[in-house]
Scaffold this active site. Structure first.
Site, mmCIF file in Angstrom:
data_model
loop_
_atom_site.group_PDB
_atom_site.id
_atom_site.type_symbol
_atom_site.label_atom_id
_atom_site.label_comp_id
_atom_site.label_asym_id
_atom_site.label_seq_id
_atom_site.Cartn_x
_atom_site.Cartn_y
_atom_site.Cartn_z
ATOM 1 N N GLY A 1 0.804 -1.216 0.000
ATOM 2 C CA GLY A 1 0.000 0.000 0.000
ATOM 3 C C GLY A 1 0.839 1.268 0.000
ATOM 4 N N CYS A 2 1.902 1.276 0.773
ATOM 5 C CA CYS A 2 2.768 2.455 0.853
ATOM 6 C C CYS A 2 3.538 2.661 -0.459
ATOM 7 C CB CYS A 2 3.742 2.308 2.015
ATOM 8 S SG CYS A 2 2.910 2.184 3.620
ATOM 9 N N THR A 3 3.914 1.574 -1.093
ATOM 10 C CA THR A 3 4.605 1.662 -2.388
ATOM 11 C C THR A 3 3.670 2.236 -3.435
ATOM 12 O OG1 THR A 3 6.050 -0.201 -1.860
ATOM 13 C CG2 THR A 3 5.771 0.335 -4.197
ATOM 14 N N ALA B 1 3.442 6.002 -2.761
ATOM 15 C CA ALA B 1 4.681 6.705 -3.114
ATOM 16 C C ALA B 1 4.915 6.738 -4.624
ATOM 17 C CB ALA B 1 5.857 6.034 -2.423
#
Length: 265
Positions: A163-165, A168
């Site tokens: 999710g963070c990738t 970003a």
């Protein structure tokens, strides 16, 4: 003619009468009030009322009852209870009044930061905010950076996770749109500098990441969530004023919501 024998008689008034010598006296018969001689009228008219009044005055007067100690204690206890009830009601009323009073408004410091909670839209970055470091261990001052240009800070729980990738990478792929508006993009998390460096090299990100291991920036915006943080983003105008926040935000929509807020300025 033989004279009647005169004896003492008592009229209905209860007064003893002397012997009457009137020829018409009938005290010896059942008709005791038939005689009107002086000897009978005097006690009946004058002495009988006086005797009745004297008898009435002779009766002892009833004294007012003196309350017993037990009844007095009961009365005092009742008074004390009523007083306690009144005091309790007053305290409850005061508490209700206090409860009805509006909460005090947040007071801003000279730097614009709230002294009671995290800063939000309309507040400014504190001038004395502690410096941090990027993934390359380069010093980073949030206040100084905001004086040079507008800033977009996106917050994510953990580097190099799906999710963070996704979040970003969307900022990476649309970085030119932010640069054209005069805004720099920074990713912020509590990850170490080494972890952030590996992630940046792996995904070829063209912006820097802030290693906020002590959660200074994270707490500044009220994003701390136990050992992690809430995925969010913040837009800061040049000069340090916070103009937009989204807490929390979906990973896929973070970049587009931030850019839309910038375009409305």
């Amino acid at each position: 003619m033989v004279a009647k024998k005169k004896t003492a008689a008592t009229v209905s008034t209860g007064v003893s009468n002397p012997v009457c010598y009137s020829f018409l006296c009938n005290h010896t018969t059942s008709n005791a009030n038939a005689c009107y001689s002086y000897n009978h009228l005097l006690p009946a008219v004058y002495e009988a009322p006086k005797a009745a009044a004297a008898k009435k005055e002779a009766k002892p007067k009833k004294e007012a009852a003196t309350p017993s100690r037990a009844s007095k204690r009961t009365k005092d206890a009742k008074v004390y209870k009523e007083t306690d009830d009144e005091n309790e009601n007053e305290q409850e009323s005061d508490q209700e009044s206090e409860a009805e009073k509006p909460a005090p408004k947040k007071q801003k410091t000279a730097s614009g930061a709230s002294s009671t909670s995290a800063i939000s839209v309309g507040d400014s970055i504190p001038a004395d905010f502690p410096p941090l470091f990027t993934q390359a261990h380069s010093p980073f001052s949030l206040y100084d950076a905001a004086q040079e240009s507008g800033l977009v800070l996106f917050f994510y729980p953990k580097a190099n996770t799906p999710g963070c990738t996704n979040q970003a990478c969307n900022y990476r792929d649309n970085l030119d749109a932010f640069t054209a508006k005069g805004f720099k993009v920074y990713g912020v998390s509590a990850d170490s500098e080494k972890s952030l460096t590996n992630w940046k090299n792996k995904q070829n990100y063209q912006y820097d990441f802030i290693s906020d291991t002590d959660k200074h920036i994270i707490k500044l915006f009220g994003l701390a969530k136990g050992a992690s943080l809430t995925r969010s983003h913040v837009v800061i105008a040049k000069g340090g004023a916070v103009v937009h926040t989204k807490i929390p935000t979906p990973a896929k929509e973070s970049w587009s919501d931030a850019l839309a807020a910038i375009e409305k300025l």
